[in-house]
Design a protein around this motif. Structure first.
Motif, PDB file in Angstrom:
ATOM      1  N   UNK A 141       6.915  -1.142  -3.040  1.00  0.00           N
ATOM      2  CA  UNK A 141       6.383  -1.610  -1.757  1.00  0.00           C
ATOM      3  C   UNK A 141       5.337  -2.711  -1.896  1.00  0.00           C
ATOM      4  N   UNK A 142       5.428  -3.676  -1.002  1.00  0.00           N
ATOM      5  CA  UNK A 142       4.397  -4.701  -0.853  1.00  0.00           C
ATOM      6  C   UNK A 142       3.796  -4.557   0.540  1.00  0.00           C
ATOM      7  N   UNK A 143       2.988  -5.513   0.973  1.00  0.00           N
ATOM      8  CA  UNK A 143       2.351  -5.425   2.288  1.00  0.00           C
ATOM      9  C   UNK A 143       3.397  -5.370   3.392  1.00  0.00           C
ATOM     10  N   UNK A 144       4.447  -6.175   3.267  1.00  0.00           N
ATOM     11  CA  UNK A 144       5.477  -6.213   4.309  1.00  0.00           C
ATOM     12  C   UNK A 144       6.181  -4.867   4.448  1.00  0.00           C
ATOM     13  N   UNK A 145       6.482  -4.239   3.325  1.00  0.00           N
ATOM     14  CA  UNK A 145       7.123  -2.921   3.365  1.00  0.00           C
ATOM     15  C   UNK A 145       6.166  -1.878   3.932  1.00  0.00           C
ATOM     16  N   UNK A 146       4.901  -1.919   3.537  1.00  0.00           N
ATOM     17  CA  UNK A 146       3.921  -0.972   4.087  1.00  0.00           C
ATOM     18  C   UNK A 146       3.814  -1.110   5.595  1.00  0.00           C
ATOM     19  N   UNK A 147       3.838  -2.337   6.084  1.00  0.00           N
ATOM     20  CA  UNK A 147       3.763  -2.575   7.524  1.00  0.00           C
ATOM     21  C   UNK A 147       4.974  -1.972   8.233  1.00  0.00           C
ATOM     22  N   UNK A 195      10.979   6.111   1.644  1.00  0.00           N
ATOM     23  CA  UNK A 195      10.114   5.758   0.518  1.00  0.00           C
ATOM     24  C   UNK A 195       9.599   7.013  -0.179  1.00  0.00           C
ATOM     25  N   UNK A 196       9.208   7.999   0.592  1.00  0.00           N
ATOM     26  CA  UNK A 196       8.651   9.230   0.018  1.00  0.00           C
ATOM     27  C   UNK A 196       9.654   9.938  -0.888  1.00  0.00           C
ATOM     28  N   UNK A 197      10.944   9.799  -0.594  1.00  0.00           N
ATOM     29  CA  UNK A 197      11.980  10.481  -1.372  1.00  0.00           C
ATOM     30  C   UNK A 197      12.222   9.854  -2.740  1.00  0.00           C
ATOM     31  N   UNK A 198      11.781   8.623  -2.938  1.00  0.00           N
ATOM     32  CA  UNK A 198      12.024   7.938  -4.207  1.00  0.00           C
ATOM     33  C   UNK A 198      11.245   8.598  -5.341  1.00  0.00           C
ATOM     34  N   UNK A 199      11.869   8.652  -6.509  1.00  0.00           N
ATOM     35  CA  UNK A 199      11.210   9.262  -7.669  1.00  0.00           C
ATOM     36  C   UNK A 199      10.036   8.423  -8.162  1.00  0.00           C
ATOM     37  N   UNK A 200      10.145   7.109  -8.063  1.00  0.00           N
ATOM     38  CA  UNK A 200       9.083   6.217  -8.521  1.00  0.00           C
ATOM     39  C   UNK A 200       8.778   5.214  -7.414  1.00  0.00           C
ATOM     40  N   UNK A 201       7.499   5.133  -7.025  1.00  0.00           N
ATOM     41  CA  UNK A 201       7.033   4.162  -6.036  1.00  0.00           C
ATOM     42  C   UNK A 201       5.841   3.441  -6.654  1.00  0.00           C
ATOM     43  N   UNK A 202       6.008   2.156  -6.929  1.00  0.00           N
ATOM     44  CA  UNK A 202       4.938   1.379  -7.561  1.00  0.00           C
ATOM     45  C   UNK A 202       4.635   0.136  -6.731  1.00  0.00           C
ATOM     46  N   UNK A 203       3.387  -0.281  -6.760  1.00  0.00           N
ATOM     47  CA  UNK A 203       2.916  -1.332  -5.861  1.00  0.00           C
ATOM     48  C   UNK A 203       3.326  -2.725  -6.333  1.00  0.00           C
ATOM     49  N   UNK A 204       4.087  -3.412  -5.507  1.00  0.00           N
ATOM     50  CA  UNK A 204       4.404  -4.819  -5.707  1.00  0.00           C
ATOM     51  C   UNK A 204       3.588  -5.596  -4.674  1.00  0.00           C
ATOM     52  N   UNK A 205       2.390  -5.953  -5.028  1.00  0.00           N
ATOM     53  CA  UNK A 205       1.504  -6.632  -4.085  1.00  0.00           C
ATOM     54  C   UNK A 205       0.064  -6.420  -4.492  1.00  0.00           C
ATOM     55  N   UNK A 206      -0.630  -7.508  -4.807  1.00  0.00           N
ATOM     56  CA  UNK A 206      -2.023  -7.384  -5.228  1.00  0.00           C
ATOM     57  C   UNK A 206      -2.932  -6.810  -4.140  1.00  0.00           C
ATOM     58  N   UNK A 232      -3.196   0.979 -11.805  1.00  0.00           N
ATOM     59  CA  UNK A 232      -3.437   0.247 -13.055  1.00  0.00           C
ATOM     60  C   UNK A 232      -3.016  -1.212 -13.013  1.00  0.00           C
ATOM     61  N   UNK A 233      -1.954  -1.531 -12.268  1.00  0.00           N
ATOM     62  CA  UNK A 233      -1.477  -2.901 -12.213  1.00  0.00           C
ATOM     63  C   UNK A 233      -0.415  -3.045 -11.135  1.00  0.00           C
ATOM     64  N   UNK A 234      -0.086  -4.276 -10.836  1.00  0.00           N
ATOM     65  CA  UNK A 234       1.026  -4.592  -9.959  1.00  0.00           C
ATOM     66  C   UNK A 234       2.327  -4.485 -10.750  1.00  0.00           C
ATOM     67  N   UNK A 235       3.349  -3.854 -10.172  1.00  0.00           N
ATOM     68  CA  UNK A 235       4.647  -3.712 -10.828  1.00  0.00           C
ATOM     69  C   UNK A 235       5.712  -4.224  -9.858  1.00  0.00           C
ATOM     70  N   UNK A 236       6.357  -5.317 -10.205  1.00  0.00           N
ATOM     71  CA  UNK A 236       7.305  -5.953  -9.293  1.00  0.00           C
ATOM     72  C   UNK A 236       8.752  -5.715  -9.710  1.00  0.00           C
ATOM     73  N   UNK A 237       9.638  -5.762  -8.731  1.00  0.00           N
ATOM     74  CA  UNK A 237      11.057  -5.690  -9.032  1.00  0.00           C
ATOM     75  C   UNK A 237      11.503  -6.872  -9.871  1.00  0.00           C
ATOM     76  N   UNK A 238      10.881  -8.033  -9.649  1.00  0.00           N
ATOM     77  CA  UNK A 238      11.219  -9.234 -10.399  1.00  0.00           C
ATOM     78  C   UNK A 238      10.886  -9.098 -11.880  1.00  0.00           C
ATOM     79  N   UNK A 239       9.893  -8.276 -12.213  1.00  0.00           N
ATOM     80  CA  UNK A 239       9.575  -8.002 -13.618  1.00  0.00           C
ATOM     81  C   UNK A 239      10.423  -6.858 -14.165  1.00  0.00           C
ATOM     82  N   UNK A 240      10.645  -5.846 -13.341  1.00  0.00           N
ATOM     83  CA  UNK A 240      11.400  -4.676 -13.801  1.00  0.00           C
ATOM     84  C   UNK A 240      12.842  -5.015 -14.155  1.00  0.00           C
ATOM     85  N   UNK A 241      13.443  -5.991 -13.474  1.00  0.00           N
ATOM     86  CA  UNK A 241      14.834  -6.313 -13.790  1.00  0.00           C
ATOM     87  C   UNK A 241      14.965  -6.785 -15.238  1.00  0.00           C
ATOM     88  N   UNK A 242      13.896  -7.420 -15.751  1.00  0.00           N
ATOM     89  CA  UNK A 242      13.912  -7.876 -17.144  1.00  0.00           C
ATOM     90  C   UNK A 242      13.536  -6.758 -18.109  1.00  0.00           C
TER      91      UNK A 242
END
Length: 346
Positions: free
Chosen positions: A129-135, A147-158, A172-182
């Motif tokens: 989730x980022x700000x747009x998803x939280x909104x 979102x609550x049902x997902x096993x892993x929810x990590x913040x994509x958004x500073x 601990x840090x921002x974790x993005x889908x754009x980084x996770x794909x790699x």
């Protein structure tokens, strides 16, 4: 490309371009010209929804399907969200940021968990989730449940990371889908897990697979697909996409269709592939393909990636970022700052 066993779907993809996934303005306009429907809302009801398979009647839209699977309609949320804090959630250890319960995990920890779970035959779902998803989640109980049902929810958004620090529950840090794909693809290549790429205009998922293979030659890309515009509006359309994924039998599936479309589809796919992990990755497939460029590293690290994208596509993103997301982020950070000052004064 190694093991590409699934062909991309045919048809217009302007619906993908008009979702939460971002494309360059020229590419989006080109796609819009083909279909004339760019910007149409995700999940619009279809008058021709039909059964996906013989003998099994299903709801028309993906949102209806998810609501039915969860026990029917839900009451829209009208109360105030927790800005941040331990909150009330189903999974211990999560902290609530902007109304969303988030796992305080690093990218490395996410990759290690997925590797461990896959090795033991267990699947899961990652949402970033980022700000747009939280909104969006703040206004809709169904999406909050998704979102609550997902096993892993990590913040994509500073802004979410900053808010957590102000409230004393630091992520601990921002974790993005754009980084996770790699990083997940690197792990998959090392461990022998196959991946599937779902989303984007025709050819983009294939290009992304080629780029990933060029970095990780041992990676097995068992399929890729570009679903046609509006596929999610009917049970038949979703079943066709679902059947192609299931036939490929991947262990990791990257779904880049924008929230909530991608995650509603994942909710339908999971029972068919219980041992696979699914990542709702937004623009990550387009980024990996090289057809869309990310902000420079320094802008990513300082929370300015949104500005880079806004300056790249002001006509398309100005309303979302400046009218919708910025006030939400300001309220979130303002509330956390007030709490921080109050707590320090005690």
């Amino acid at each position: 490309m190694a093991g590409s066993g699934s062909v991309a779907g045919s048809g217009s993809v302007a619906g993908w371009a008009g979702s939460a996934v971002d494309l360059p303005a020229g590419q989006a306009e080109s796609l819009a010209g083909e279909s004339g429907f760019l910007g149409r809302q995700v999940g619009a009801a279809s008058a021709h929804a039909g059964p996906a398979r013989a003998g099994r009647a299903m709801p028309g839209t993906a949102l209806e399907a998810f609501r039915q699977a969860q026990g029917g309609p839900v009451t829209p949320y009208t109360g105030e969200q927790h800005a941040c804090g331990p909150g009330v959630q189903d999974r211990p250890g999560r902290v609530v940021i902007g109304g969303v319960a988030v796992d305080p995990m690093t990218e490395r920890q996410v990759v290690e968990r997925v590797a461990t779970e896959l090795a033991e035959g267990r699947g899961g779902h990652i949402i970033t989730p980022n700000v747009d998803i939280c909104r969006s989640v703040a206004k809709d109980e169904t999406l909050r449940r998704l979102v609550r049902n997902a096993e892993v929810v990590v913040a994509d958004g500073m802004p979410l990371v900053w808010a957590s620090r102000l409230c004393g529950t630091a992520l601990p840090e921002r974790v993005t889908g754009a980084d996770l794909i790699w990083s997940l693809s690197k792990m998959a290549a090392r461990k022998g897990f196959s991946i599937y790429l779902l989303g984007g205009p025709p050819g983009v998922a294939r290009q992304a697979g080629e780029q990933l293979n060029s970095c990780h030659p041992q990676l097995h890309v068992c399929g890729h697909d570009a679903p046609p515009y509006g596929f999610e509006e009917t049970a038949l359309g979703r079943a066709q996409v679902r059947d192609r994924v299931v036939a490929a039998r991947p262990k990791l599936v990257f779904v880049g269709l924008g929230f909530p479309k991608q995650d509603l589809l994942i909710a339908e796919l999971r029972p068919e592939l219980p041992g696979a992990w699914f990542v709702g990755c937004g623009s990550a497939i387009a980024f990996a393909s090289g057809t869309v460029h990310r902000a420079p590293e320094w802008m990513q690290q300082t929370g300015m990636e949104w500005l880079y994208r806004l300056l790249s596509e002001p006509g398309r993103l100005a309303r979302r970022y400046l009218v919708d997301d910025l006030p939400f982020a300001a309220r979130l950070l303002g509330g956390c700052l007030v709490r921080y000052v109050r707590d320090r004064g005690k």
